[in-house]
Design a protein around this motif. Structure first.
Motif, PDB file in Angstrom:
ATOM      1  N   GLU A   1      41.881   6.373 -30.336  1.00  0.00           N
ATOM      2  CA  GLU A   1      43.133   5.749 -30.742  1.00  0.00           C
ATOM      3  C   GLU A   1      43.383   6.023 -32.222  1.00  0.00           C
ATOM      4  O   GLU A   1      42.478   6.411 -32.946  1.00  0.00           O
ATOM      5  N   THR A   2      44.631   5.791 -32.620  1.00  0.00           N
ATOM      6  CA  THR A   2      44.933   5.881 -34.045  1.00  0.00           C
ATOM      7  C   THR A   2      45.264   4.489 -34.545  1.00  0.00           C
ATOM      8  O   THR A   2      45.786   3.647 -33.808  1.00  0.00           O
ATOM      9  N   CYS A   3      44.979   4.257 -35.789  1.00  0.00           N
ATOM     10  CA  CYS A   3      45.286   2.955 -36.371  1.00  0.00           C
ATOM     11  C   CYS A   3      46.223   3.165 -37.565  1.00  0.00           C
ATOM     12  O   CYS A   3      46.388   4.287 -38.042  1.00  0.00           O
ATOM     13  N   SER A   4      46.798   2.096 -38.015  1.00  0.00           N
ATOM     14  CA  SER A   4      47.742   2.196 -39.138  1.00  0.00           C
ATOM     15  C   SER A   4      47.099   1.749 -40.447  1.00  0.00           C
ATOM     16  O   SER A   4      47.801   1.474 -41.413  1.00  0.00           O
ATOM     17  N   CYS A   5      45.791   1.678 -40.470  1.00  0.00           N
ATOM     18  CA  CYS A   5      45.097   1.260 -41.699  1.00  0.00           C
ATOM     19  C   CYS A   5      45.240   2.332 -42.766  1.00  0.00           C
ATOM     20  O   CYS A   5      45.192   3.532 -42.475  1.00  0.00           O
ATOM     21  N   ARG A   6      45.404   1.883 -43.974  1.00  0.00           N
ATOM     22  CA  ARG A   6      45.501   2.814 -45.094  1.00  0.00           C
ATOM     23  C   ARG A   6      44.105   2.934 -45.706  1.00  0.00           C
ATOM     24  O   ARG A   6      43.610   1.985 -46.319  1.00  0.00           O
TER      25      ARG A   6
ATOM     26  N   CYS B   1      37.187   3.809 -37.913  1.00  0.00           N
ATOM     27  CA  CYS B   1      37.980   3.411 -39.081  1.00  0.00           C
ATOM     28  C   CYS B   1      37.132   2.443 -39.902  1.00  0.00           C
ATOM     29  O   CYS B   1      36.606   1.469 -39.355  1.00  0.00           O
TER      30      CYS B   1
ATOM     31  N   CYS C   1      39.250  -1.307 -39.752  1.00  0.00           N
ATOM     32  CA  CYS C   1      39.400  -2.107 -38.534  1.00  0.00           C
ATOM     33  C   CYS C   1      38.328  -1.793 -37.484  1.00  0.00           C
ATOM     34  O   CYS C   1      38.187  -2.531 -36.520  1.00  0.00           O
TER      35      CYS C   1
ATOM     36  N   ARG D   1      38.521   6.366 -33.911  1.00  0.00           N
ATOM     37  CA  ARG D   1      39.661   7.240 -34.209  1.00  0.00           C
ATOM     38  C   ARG D   1      39.719   8.464 -33.295  1.00  0.00           C
ATOM     39  O   ARG D   1      40.699   9.192 -33.323  1.00  0.00           O
TER      40      ARG D   1
END
Length: 185
Positions: A150-155, A140, A143, A147
């Motif tokens: 894990e997944t992140c919530s960053c836009r 990502c 952050c 990926r």
């Protein structure tokens, strides 16, 4: 890995077997994505014909590369065909230029060190942007999380600043249509 030209010339057309295992550690220092390199194996033959030495064979080995997306180390095996031609230097510059166009290496003296030519072939076989997997999602950019794991919530959606006003206009229009009643009032 030294070839002696007088020895090859004396054999006139007979092949001299070339089997060599050598280290090419300088490649790891030259190429930033090569982490380590196993010993390289050269199997082939050298032959003197028509005033030139021709080396045919295969380079094989493996190396550890860094993925250009996620930075993880992964193994990369290679098998590279070798077809190199060498001629002795002569005083005729026009002949040397012609040889240059035909990818013939002009050498001085009675010996040819094959190692620099073979290391160059290996360097050319390293992918420009090595990938551990074609489907690698990478890191990502905000952050730094992998990926793939894990997944992140960053836009990470980016809008060209020249089109930002247009995006706001569409967002305003969408907001106005959502506020209207179903019958259009």
């Amino acid at each position: 890995m030294i070839l002696r030209l007088p020895e090859l010339e004396g054999q006139q057309g007979k092949a001299l077997r070339v089997h060599e295992v050598f280290a090419a550690d300088e490649l790891a220092r030259m190429h930033p994505q090569v982490q380590s390199l196993s010993p390289v194996t050269m199997d082939g033959e050298a032959r003197y014909e028509a005033g030139e030495v021709r080396v045919h064979g295969t380079l094989s080995g493996s190396m550890v590369l860094s993925c250009s997306r996620c930075l993880k180390a992964f193994p990369f095996s290679y098998s590279i065909p070798v077809d190199e031609r060498f001629v002795r230097a002569s005083g005729d510059e026009a002949a040397a230029e012609e040889d240059d166009e035909e990818n013939v290496h002009v050498v001085e003296g009675d010996t040819v060190d094959l190692k620099p030519y073979l290391v160059e072939l290996i360097a050319l076989s390293v992918p420009f942007a090595p990938l551990c997997d074609e489907a690698c999602k990478g890191l990502c950019p905000l952050c730094g999380i992998d990926r793939n794991a894990e997944t992140c919530s960053c836009r990470t959606e980016r809008i060209d600043p020249r089109l930002a006003v247009l995006a706001e206009l569409f967002a305003d229009q969408q907001g106005q249509t959502d506020k209207k009643e179903p019958n259009g009032k």
